[in-house]
Structure formats: structure tokens, C-alpha cells
Design a protein around this motif. Structure first.
Motif, PDB file in Angstrom:
ATOM      1  N   GLU A 154     -85.699  -7.936 -30.022  1.00 27.83           N
ATOM      2  CA  GLU A 154     -87.116  -7.630 -29.873  1.00 27.83           C
ATOM      3  C   GLU A 154     -87.654  -7.051 -31.177  1.00 27.83           C
ATOM      4  OE1 GLU A 154     -89.692  -5.846 -26.326  1.00 27.83           O
ATOM      5  OE2 GLU A 154     -88.428  -4.332 -27.281  1.00 27.83           O
ATOM      6  N   LEU A 156     -91.525  -6.091 -32.843  1.00 29.27           N
ATOM      7  CA  LEU A 156     -92.927  -5.953 -32.467  1.00 29.27           C
ATOM      8  C   LEU A 156     -93.869  -6.021 -33.654  1.00 29.27           C
ATOM      9  CD1 LEU A 156     -92.654  -2.973 -29.932  1.00 29.27           C
ATOM     10  CD2 LEU A 156     -92.529  -5.436 -29.450  1.00 29.27           C
ATOM     11  N   HIS A 182    -101.042  -1.496 -23.843  1.00 27.23           N
ATOM     12  CA  HIS A 182     -99.643  -1.077 -23.885  1.00 27.23           C
ATOM     13  C   HIS A 182     -98.793  -1.933 -22.943  1.00 27.23           C
ATOM     14  CE1 HIS A 182    -100.616   2.648 -26.106  1.00 27.23           C
ATOM     15  NE2 HIS A 182    -101.751   2.608 -25.407  1.00 27.23           N
ATOM     16  N   ASP A 189     -93.987   1.866 -27.471  1.00 24.02           N
ATOM     17  CA  ASP A 189     -93.949   0.700 -28.365  1.00 24.02           C
ATOM     18  C   ASP A 189     -94.969   0.835 -29.486  1.00 24.02           C
ATOM     19  OD1 ASP A 189     -91.885  -0.441 -27.001  1.00 24.02           O
ATOM     20  OD2 ASP A 189     -93.127  -1.758 -25.783  1.00 24.02           O
ATOM     21  N   TRP A 193     -94.239   1.330 -33.626  1.00 27.44           N
ATOM     22  CA  TRP A 193     -94.792   0.488 -34.698  1.00 27.44           C
ATOM     23  C   TRP A 193     -95.606   1.331 -35.682  1.00 27.44           C
ATOM     24  CZ3 TRP A 193     -99.532  -0.853 -36.717  1.00 27.44           C
ATOM     25  CH2 TRP A 193     -99.510  -1.909 -37.649  1.00 27.44           C
ATOM     26  N   ASP A 229     -93.687  -8.888 -28.951  1.00 29.39           N
ATOM     27  CA  ASP A 229     -92.496  -9.423 -29.613  1.00 29.39           C
ATOM     28  C   ASP A 229     -92.841 -10.738 -30.308  1.00 29.39           C
ATOM     29  OD1 ASP A 229     -89.414  -9.558 -29.867  1.00 29.39           O
ATOM     30  OD2 ASP A 229     -89.979 -11.494 -29.018  1.00 29.39           O
ATOM     31  N   THR A 252     -87.100  -2.804 -32.069  1.00 31.12           N
ATOM     32  CA  THR A 252     -87.051  -1.717 -31.081  1.00 31.12           C
ATOM     33  C   THR A 252     -85.623  -1.305 -30.731  1.00 31.12           C
ATOM     34  OG1 THR A 252     -87.010  -3.201 -29.177  1.00 31.12           O
ATOM     35  CG2 THR A 252     -89.181  -2.594 -30.061  1.00 31.12           C
TER      36      THR A 252
END
Length: 286
Positions: A154, A156, A182, A189, A193, A229, A252
């Protein structure tokens, strides 16, 4: 005539032995002992009520009754085999996958079934990321354990609908003014980032979703900006349903992986499905 069930294994042994007229060679093809071949033939002879072979010093010779019966049994056994093989090739593969993987998985399944119409996948979606197959033949997992075959990690990046981009320049200030979508019930998440990009932004307007797929769908509708992703949104980016205004990405630590039944328990064509899902994107998209 006996009303006992017809011994199909004995019929196969008879057909093979009639072809070789030699117990040793028949036993070798059937992967059993000569004694076992003899017992199978004897059981069929008992069921029929007559002998199939005459035994002599140089081997075996079919009796008149055996010669007369052989063509019908060969044709019948081949018909049974063909019917079973046809059903076997149309067997359904039961696949479980998390809903968050659907954007990646469905195009791959569609492409595979176009190439192999005889391969059918019964897909069940779930928000449960447990690593148990239960009554499935294969399952795609999401998490940090990495059990099974790795599919992809994954990674992001923020994405928005093209209509929200307005210009080629998308600044940190413009990002801060948007509604943040979200993919989870918390903000981890997005925070991950932002930290990787060394940005400090107050998330003032927020909408939380149960899965990443729902957050991506909302972003496509222009509802706001989400982190997604890069593998899951590859087709959305290619079709320009979404754009990625920043080049920065962050891993992640989670990944998508695949577990499957062992070969001895696997349905037909499961190996082909596994190979297709594990193939690089340029192959899988074919």
C-alpha cells in the motif's frame, strides 16, 4: 445378475489390462500391484458372472464374452470421463476479497474471464481482514502480516476529481481549504502522508468512510480530496477520473497478499487464477 453397485474402478482396470494383455504392464499404468489388478478384475467377473480373460503361459487372452463386452465398456467409460472432465473444467473458484481491493481486482477478473471463459470466479467481498480461508479456495488479505503471496504494498498519494484541479498548480494552501475524505474512521492515513511531506495542515473539513473504495468514489464525484493507494487507483488515473496533484507518496507498511488452498485440495484452474492476480500490471491488464 447381482444387484451390487457396478465396480467402476474394476472396469477401468479391465480396460487397461485388455489393452496390454499383461498384468505387469497394466499394474504399472494403474500404479497398483499386480495382485490388486487381479482382484479388481475378479470383482468385475464376479459381478458379471463370467470370465473376462483366459490365463495362459504367455500372458492373457480375452474370452469371447470379454471381447464382446470390451468395446461397450470402453465407450461408456470414455463418455463418463468426458462428462466429468467437462464439469471439472467449469468448476467455480471461490474467492474472498476485501472491499477496498475491488478497484484493482474487478478489472483483472474481467480480463481473465474474457481470455478463459471456462474459468469462473465466485467473488465474495468482505470488510473482515482475517486470514482464514474457511470455505473459500483463495482469499486476498490486507494488513501488515504479509501472510501468503505478496501482491502489492500500500502506497498513498492524494487524489481529486479533475474538475477540482482548476490549474496545474495545486498548493499546500489550496489543499488545506478542501474537504478531506478519510478512507478510515480516523485520520491516520492523511496524517501519515502529511508527515512524510513535512506539511502542517489543520484538517478543518472532514468526511470519514468505512473503506478506501468509498472514499475514492466520493473523490471521483468531486466531494473532496482523499489519499488513496496508487495501485488501486491506477485505472482511475489512466481514465482521468482522478488526478494526483502531488508527486509525493508514502508507504503505510500494509500490503495486499493472497492465500490459497494447497494443490491437493485446489479446484481446477486455481493455479491460473493465482498466477494472473500475481502478474505485473501490464500483463494482468491484457
Amino acid at each position: 445378475m447381482s444387484q451390487r453397485p457396478l465396480p467402476l474402478n474394476a472396469i477401468h482396470a479391465f480396460i487397461v489390462t485388455a489393452r496390454h494383455l499383461n498384468l505387469t504392464r497394466a499394474a504399472g499404468e494403474l500404479c497398483i500391484t499386480q495382485g490388486a489388478v487381479s482382484r479388481k478384475i475378479a470383482s468385475l467377473e464376479t459381478w458379471l458372472g463370467f470370465s473376462l480373460f483366459d490365463r495362459h503361459a504367455r500372458g492373457l487372452r480375452l474370452t469371447p464374452q470379454g471381447s464382446a463386452l470390451l468395446p461397450a465398456l470402453q465407450a461408456g467409460y470414455q463418455q463418463i470421463f468426458d462428462a466429468a472432465q467437462s464439469s471439472r473444467q467449469q468448476a467455480v473458484i471461490r474467492l474472498k476479497a476485501p472491499t477496498c481491493a475491488m478497484r484493482w481486482l474487478l478489472p483483472k477478473l474481467v480480463a481473465l474471464e474474457k481470455r478463459r471463459p471456462d474459468l469462473h470466479v465466485s467473488l465474495t467481498t468482505t470488510v473482515d481482514h482475517s486470514s482464514q480461508l474457511e470455505h473459500y479456495d483463495a482469499a486476498i488479505l490486507y494488513g501488515t502480516s504479509g501472510r501468503g503471496m505478496r501482491l502489492f504494498e500500500e502506497e498513498l498519494t492524494p487524489v481529486i476529481a479533475p474538475g477540482l484541479l482548476a490549474s496545474s498548480s495545486f498548493t499546500e494552501q489550496r489543499l488545506a481549504a478542501m474537504t478531506f475524505l478519510h478512507p478510515t474512521t480516523d485520520s491516520r492515513d492523511w496524517q501519515l502522508w502529511l508527515k512524510s511531506q513535512r506539511m502542517t495542515i489543520a484538517l478543518l473539513r472532514n468526511q470519514h468512510f468505512a473503506t478506501m473504495d468509498l472514499a475514492i468514489s466520493a473523490a471521483i464525484q468531486g466531494y473532496g480530496v482523499t489519499v488513496a493507494d496508487v495501485t488501486l487507483i491506477a485505472e482511475d488515473l489512466a481514465m482521468q477520473r482522478l488526478v494526483a496533484p502531488f508527486s509525493g507518496r508514502v508507504k503505510t507498511g500494509a500490503l495486499y497478499s493472497l492465500i490459497r488452498r494447497p494443490a491437493e485440495e485446489a479446484p481446477p484452474l486455481l493455479d491460473e487464477l493465482v498466477s494472473w492476480l500475481a502478474a505485473p500490471e501490464e500483463t494482468g491488464a491484457g
